[in-house]
Design an enzyme around this catalytic site. Structure first.
Site, PDB file in Angstrom:
ATOM      1  N   GLY A   1     -58.213  -2.036  -5.317  1.00  0.00           N
ATOM      2  CA  GLY A   1     -57.628  -3.284  -5.319  1.00  0.00           C
ATOM      3  C   GLY A   1     -56.166  -3.137  -4.540  1.00  0.00           C
ATOM      4  O   GLY A   1     -56.008  -2.153  -4.195  1.00  0.00           O
TER       5      GLY A   1
ATOM      6  N   GLY B   1     -49.808  -1.880  -5.855  1.00  0.00           N
ATOM      7  CA  GLY B   1     -48.871  -2.107  -6.903  1.00  0.00           C
ATOM      8  C   GLY B   1     -49.392  -2.746  -8.145  1.00  0.00           C
ATOM      9  O   GLY B   1     -48.560  -3.516  -8.782  1.00  0.00           O
TER      10      GLY B   1
ATOM     11  N   LYS C   1     -53.081   0.765 -10.738  1.00  0.00           N
ATOM     12  CA  LYS C   1     -54.086   1.496 -10.714  1.00  0.00           C
ATOM     13  C   LYS C   1     -53.896   3.125 -10.933  1.00  0.00           C
ATOM     14  O   LYS C   1     -54.851   3.385 -11.990  1.00  0.00           O
ATOM     15  CB  LYS C   1     -54.847   1.462  -9.297  1.00  0.00           C
ATOM     16  CG  LYS C   1     -55.378   0.092  -8.738  1.00  0.00           C
ATOM     17  CD  LYS C   1     -56.113   0.337  -7.303  1.00  0.00           C
ATOM     18  CE  LYS C   1     -55.125   0.951  -6.308  1.00  0.00           C
ATOM     19  NZ  LYS C   1     -54.067  -0.214  -6.146  1.00  0.00           N
TER      20      LYS C   1
ATOM     21  N   SER D   1     -64.406 -19.114   3.910  1.00  0.00           N
ATOM     22  CA  SER D   1     -64.411 -20.122   2.685  1.00  0.00           C
ATOM     23  C   SER D   1     -63.708 -21.451   3.198  1.00  0.00           C
ATOM     24  O   SER D   1     -63.633 -22.280   2.502  1.00  0.00           O
ATOM     25  CB  SER D   1     -63.303 -19.399   1.641  1.00  0.00           C
ATOM     26  OG  SER D   1     -62.272 -19.073   2.219  1.00  0.00           O
TER      27      SER D   1
ATOM     28  N   LYS E   1     -57.142 -18.183  -5.848  1.00  0.00           N
ATOM     29  CA  LYS E   1     -57.141 -19.643  -5.331  1.00  0.00           C
ATOM     30  C   LYS E   1     -57.031 -20.533  -6.575  1.00  0.00           C
ATOM     31  O   LYS E   1     -56.184 -21.651  -6.092  1.00  0.00           O
ATOM     32  CB  LYS E   1     -58.542 -19.779  -4.771  1.00  0.00           C
ATOM     33  CG  LYS E   1     -58.823 -18.919  -3.460  1.00  0.00           C
ATOM     34  CD  LYS E   1     -60.462 -19.237  -3.009  1.00  0.00           C
ATOM     35  CE  LYS E   1     -60.574 -18.363  -1.601  1.00  0.00           C
ATOM     36  NZ  LYS E   1     -61.915 -18.753  -0.919  1.00  0.00           N
TER      37      LYS E   1
END
Length: 795
Positions: free
Chosen positions: A358, A361, A364, A682, A725
Site C-alpha cells: 500500500g 505511511g 505497514k 474510471s 472515492k
C-alpha cells in the site's frame, strides 16, 4: 649365447635395479628382496657365473615381465654378500660390473626372470688422443666443481683421485651425476666413450643449473624457517605470559564447549560444532585461523536454533493488542487472528508469509512490531531497500577475512527463540547487479517447502526458518518478481480515510508528539475541527506520516510558549492551527454544483486517497471532426474519451441528439487542474455524461457523482478504489453516487458509519447512467443546438 670371453650369456639371472643405472668397471651393492633370487645369486657366486644388473623403468614395478626393464644393462659377477644387522633389512649382493649388454629375449619357464643378452662392444679412444684427454679432464673438473655445494667434505673428489683408470672414473661420474634415470640410460647406450664424455658434459651443465636453483630455494626456505622459528618463539613467550595472567586458549575453548552443552540443536549441528571446535584447538590464538573459527563458533552459539518462545494463544488478547497499537487495518488483524486459530487447532508452529502492500505511511512496518507483541514473539526487521548483493542474504564463506552471516541469519543473534516475527521491509526496492540477485536468494527464504532448511554460506549448516512469521512490506507490487510474489499472501493496506486519520491522531499521534516534545503531562487537547484542518489543509497523503510531523510542529510552538512563560491554549482550535502552521498548503475538495450543462462530477483515486474531479465539455462550430482533450490526460483516459464520444454518436437518436449535429460542432473535453497528471478508465461514464449533456443542453442532476469504465457497446464495468472515492464524495457533501452494479460488493465492505445518508445507484449500461444523471432542465446560457440551415444562420 657363448661370448668370446668363454661365458654363457643366454640364460643369466636379472638383478632389478631401482632408481639407478650401473656402468661397467664398478663394484656396487645391490639390495636383494626376492629370496629365490638370493639363492640363485649365491649359487652364481659359488660357480663364478655372470649376472645381469638392469634398471627398472618404474621403481614400483615387481620386475616379473620383460616390459618392466630398459633394454640395456651391465653384466658382472657376484663377489660377496653383506648380511643385515636386523631382520628388517635386506641382504645386499656386492656385484662387480664388467661389460655393457643388451637384452635379446626372455628365458621362458624360469623364475625369477632370466634374460638372454649380448655384450656390446665399446669404442675406446686412444689414450694419446689429446682432444679426448682435454675434454675428459674438463668434464672431471666441472663434475668436482658442481658437487662442491653437495660434497662439502670432498669425499667424491678423494675417490676420484684414488681411481687411476679413466674408464672407471667416467663410469663413476656417470653413476653419481645428479641427473634423472632416462639421461643415465642415454649415457649407458652411448658406446663411443668420447661421445659419452661429451654427452656427460652437457648433462653436468644442466645438473649444475638445477642444483643452483635448488640451493636458492633451500636458502629461501631456511630463511623462512628461521623467521617462523623466531615468530614461534615469540608466540611461546606470549603464551607463557597469558598462562601467568590466566588468559589461555583453553579457557576460551572450555567456555565455548560449556555454552554448547546448553544449546538445543540437532545432532548434525552438534557434530559440526564439535568438529570446528577441535579444528580451533589446533591453532595458536595469535593466528588468523583461530580468530576466524572463534568468531564463527560464537555466531553459532548466539543463534536460538530449536528454542521457541511460547505463543500467546488468547485470541481476545491478540485482538486487544492489535487494536491498541493500530486503528483500522481490519484485513491484517483478521488474518493474524485466523493464523492463531489455525495454530491452536493444528498445534503447528508453521507460520504464513504475508506481504502488506500500500502507499507510504499507512503503518505497514509498525504492524509487524504490534503482531510480535500480540503473539509474544521476538521481533526482527531487515530493510531491503537498495540491496543488490546476494551475499547480503546468504552470507559470505567463513574462509574469507571479515566474513559474516547474511542479514537473515544475523537477525536471529541473541534472540530467545527461532519463531520470530520477521519484517522484510521495502521488498519491492531490491536491486541486482554482477554480485547476484537478492530477490532470487529470497525465494528459498519465503518458500514454506524450502525454508525449513535454509542454507547460509557463512553458517554452512541448515537453519530452520519454517517457524518464522515473515511479513514483507511494499509500495508497488509491479517491481517484485513473479516467482517471489507467488510465495507470499498479499494483503492490501489502503490509505486512511479522513475519519480514520482523526481517530488515529486522537488515539496515537497526539499522545506521542506530546510526550516527545516534553508535554506529556499537560492537559492539551485537540478539537475534531482542528485535527481535520491539519489533515485537509496541511497534509496530502494516504498515511499519517506528514500528519504526525505537523502535529509535532504545533506541539513545539506550544513548548516555546510554555518555556517563555507565555499563555498557550489548552484546547487546540482551527484558528491556533493556522497560527502555528501558517498559510494553508492544500485545499479540500469542494462540490461546486452542476449549474451548467456539460459539467459533470466524477470520482478519482490517488495515492493519497479519493478525490472528486470535474469533466467539462464545450462545443464550438466546426466541421465536427475534432475532439480536443486537455487536462494532462494519460493514454487510457484519452481512450475513454474517444469511447464516450463514439458511444454518444452511435446512440444519438436515443439520447435526443439530431444525427447531423455532430458534423456542425467540434468537441473540447477538459479535466481541470492541468498540472496534475491523470489517467485510468474510471472516468468513462463521467465523460459520456458530460458530452451528452453538452449536446442536449440538459443539466446534470444536483448532488451526484459517478465512477465507472465504459465499453464501446455501452456497458459499465467495475473500477477500483471505491472506498476512497465514496468517502471523498461524502466529504464534499455529495450524497448520490452512480457506479457499476458489480461494485456493490465494495460498498458492502465499507463500514455503515461512513456511508450513512448516502444513496448508491447501480447501473449496467451508459443508458442507465444518462437516465439517472440527466434532468429535463435546459441550460439557457448555452445557444440552442440546431441542424441544417438554421444552425448555419445561428453561427
Amino acid at each position: 649365447m657363448i661370448d668370446p670371453t668363454g661365458l654363457d650369456f643366454s640364460n643369466i639371472p636379472a638383478i632389478p635395479l631401482r632408481n639407478s643405472v650401473v656402468f661397467p668397471g664398478l663394484t656396487i651393492p645391490v639390495a636383494i628382496q626376492d629370496a629365490t633370487l638370493l639363492d640363485i645369486l649365491r649359487e652364481s657366486q659359488k660357480n663364478h657365473t655372470p649376472v645381469f644388473v638392469v634398471a627398472l623403468k618404474d621403481s614400483d614395478a615387481q620386475g616379473t615381465f620383460r616390459k618392466d626393464y630398459y633394454d640395456f644393462g651391465v653384466v658382472g659377477e657376484v663377489v660377496d654378500f653383506t648380511e643385515p644387522n636386523d631382520n628388517d633389512s635386506p641382504v645386499c649382493a656386492i656385484v662387480h660390473t664388467t661389460h655393457i649388454a643388451r637384452i635379446l629375449s626372455t628365458v621362458k619357464g624360469v623364475k625369477p626372470i632370466h634374460f638372454s643378452v649380448e655384450l656390446c662392444k665399446e669404442l675406446i679412444p686412444n689414450p694419446q688422443n689429446k682432444e679426448f684427454v682435454v675434454e675428459f679432464e674438463s668434464v672431471k673438473e666441472k663434475y668436482i666443481k658442481m658437487l662442491e655445494g653437495i660434497d662439502e667434505e670432498g669425499q667424491v673428489k678423494k675417490i676420484l683421485e684414488e681411481i687411476h683408470n679413466p674408464l672407471v672414473e667416467l663410469s663413476f661420474m656417470c653413476l653419481n651425476c645428479p641427473i634423472d634415470i632416462e639421461m643415465k640410460i642415454h649415457l649407458l647406450r652411448e658406446l663411443n666413450l668420447f661421445s659419452r664424455v661429451l654427452r656427460l658434459s652437457s648433462y653436468i651443465d644442466q645438473a649444475k643449473e638445477f642444483l643452483e636453483i635448488r640451493k636458492e630455494i633451500a636458502d629461501r626456505t631456511q630463511e623462512r624457517m628461521t623467521r617462523q622459528q623466531r615468530d614461534q618463539f615469540l608466540r611461546n613467550q606470549i603464551q607463557t605470559m597469558q598462562d601467568e595472567l590466566g588468559d589461555t586458549e583453553d579457557a576460551e575453548i572450555d567456555e565455548l564447549a560449556s555454552r554448547a552443552d546448553t544449546k538445543h540443536w540437532s545432532k548434525e549441528v552438534d557434530d559440526h560444532f564439535n568438529h570446528e571446535l577441535r579444528r580451533m584447538e589446533r591453532f595458536n590464538s595469535s593466528t588468523p585461523e583461530y580468530g576466524i573459527l572463534f568468531g564463527y563458533l560464537e555466531c553459532m552459539l548466539d543463534l536460538p536454533w530449536d528454542d521457541m518462545t511460547p505463543d500467546n494463544f488468547s485470541l481476545k488478547g491478540v485482538r486487544e493488542q492489535l487494536d491498541k497499537d493500530h486503528y483500522g487495518l481490519k484485513d491484517v488483524k483478521e488474518r493474524i487472528v485466523e493464523h492463531m486459530a489455525v495454530q491452536i487447532l493444528r498445534n503447528d508452529m508453521k507460520s504464513p508469509i504475508l506481504c502488506l502492500y500500500g502507499p507510504p505511511g499507512v503503518g505497514k512496518t509498525s504492524i509487524g512490531k504490534s503482531i510480535a507483541t500480540a503473539m509474544g514473539r521476538d521481533y526482527a526487521r531487515v530493510s531491503l531497500g537498495g540491496l543488490h548483493d546476494e551475499a547480503e542474504i546468504r552470507g559470505h564463506r567463513k574462509t574469507y577475512i571479515g566474513a559474516m552471516p547474511g542479514r537473515i541469519i544475523a537477525a536471529f543473534k541473541n534472540k530467545k527463540g527461532s519463531n520470530l516475527v520477521f519484517v522484510l521491509d521495502e521488498i519491492d526496492k531490491l536491486a541486482s547487479d554482477i554480485k547476484g540477485d537478492p530477490a532470487a536468494a529470497l525465494l528459498e527464504v519465503l518458500d514454506p517447502e524450502q525454508n525449513g532448511k535454509f542454507h547460509d554460506n557463512y553458517l554452512d549448516v541448515d537453519y530452520d526458518l519454517s517457524k518464522v512469521m515473515f511479513i514483507a512490506t511494499a509500495n508497488d507490487l509491479s517491481t517484485i518478481s513473479r516467482p517471489l510474489l507467488d510465495r507470499m499472501e498479499l494483503v492490501e493496506i489502503t490509505g486512511y480515510l479522513l475519519e480514520e486519520k482523526v481517530e488515529i491522531a486522537r488515539r496515537h499521534l497526539i499522545p506521542k508528539v506530546k510526550e516527545s516534545n516534553g508535554l506529556g503531562d499537560s492537559d492539551i487537547t485537540f478539537t475534531d475541527e482542528a485535527i481535520k484542518k491539519v489533515i485537509e489543509n496541511y497534509t496530502r497523503e494516504s498515511g499519517v506520516r506528514s500528519l504526525e510531523k505537523k502535529l509535532g510542529k504545533i506541539m513545539r510552538k506550544i513548548a516555546v510558549k510554555a518555556v517563555s512563560g507565555e499563555e498557550y491554549p489548552h484546547e487546540i482550535t482551527p484558528e491556533f492551527v493556522r497560527e502555528a502552521l501558517g498559510v494553508e498548503q492544500a485545499e479540500p475538495d469542494i462540490y461546486e454544483g452542476n449549474d451548467y450543462a456539460g459539467v459533470v462530477t466524477g470520482l478519482a483515486w490517488t495515492s493519497v486517497g479519493g478525490e472528486i474531479l470535474y469533466v467539462e465539455t464545450s462545443l464550438s462550430p466546426g466541421k465536427g471532426d475534432k475532439l480536443t482533450l486537455t487536462g494532462n490526460l494519460g493514454n487510457v483516459m484519452k481512450e475513454s474519451a474517444s469511447l464516450a464520444m463514439q458511444y454518444i454518436k452511435a446512440h444519438a437518436s436515443q439520447i435526443g441528439i439530431p444525427d447531423d449535429l455532430f458534423a456542425k460542432y467540434d468537441v473540447h473535453l477538459h479535466v481541470p487542474e492541468g498540472a496534475i497528471p491523470k489517467d485510468g478508465p474510471s472516468a468513462g461514464i463521467t465523460m459520456a455524461t458530460s458530452i451528452a449533456s453538452a449536446f442536449t443542453r440538459r443539466k446534470v442532476r444536483r448532488n451526484i457523482a459517478m465512477t465507472g469504465e465504459i465499453t464501446l457497446r455501452g456497458r459499465v464495468l467495475p473500477v477500483g478504489g471505491i472506498k476512497e472515492k465514496i468517502l471523498a464524495a461524502k466529504r464534499s457533501g455529495i450524497s448520490n453516487i452512480i457506479l457499476s452494479a458489480k461494485n456493490r460488493k465494495n460498498i458492502e465492505e465499507i463500514g455503515a458509519e461512513y456511508i450513512t445518508g448516502m444513496n448508491f445507484h447501480y447501473v449496467d449500461t451508459v443508458s442507465d447512467v444518462l437516465n439517472i444523471a440527466l434532468t429535463d432542465e435546459i441550460d439557457v446560457t448555452l445557444p440552442e443546438r440546431r441542424c441544417g440551415q438554421e444552425s448555419k444562420q445561428e453561427n
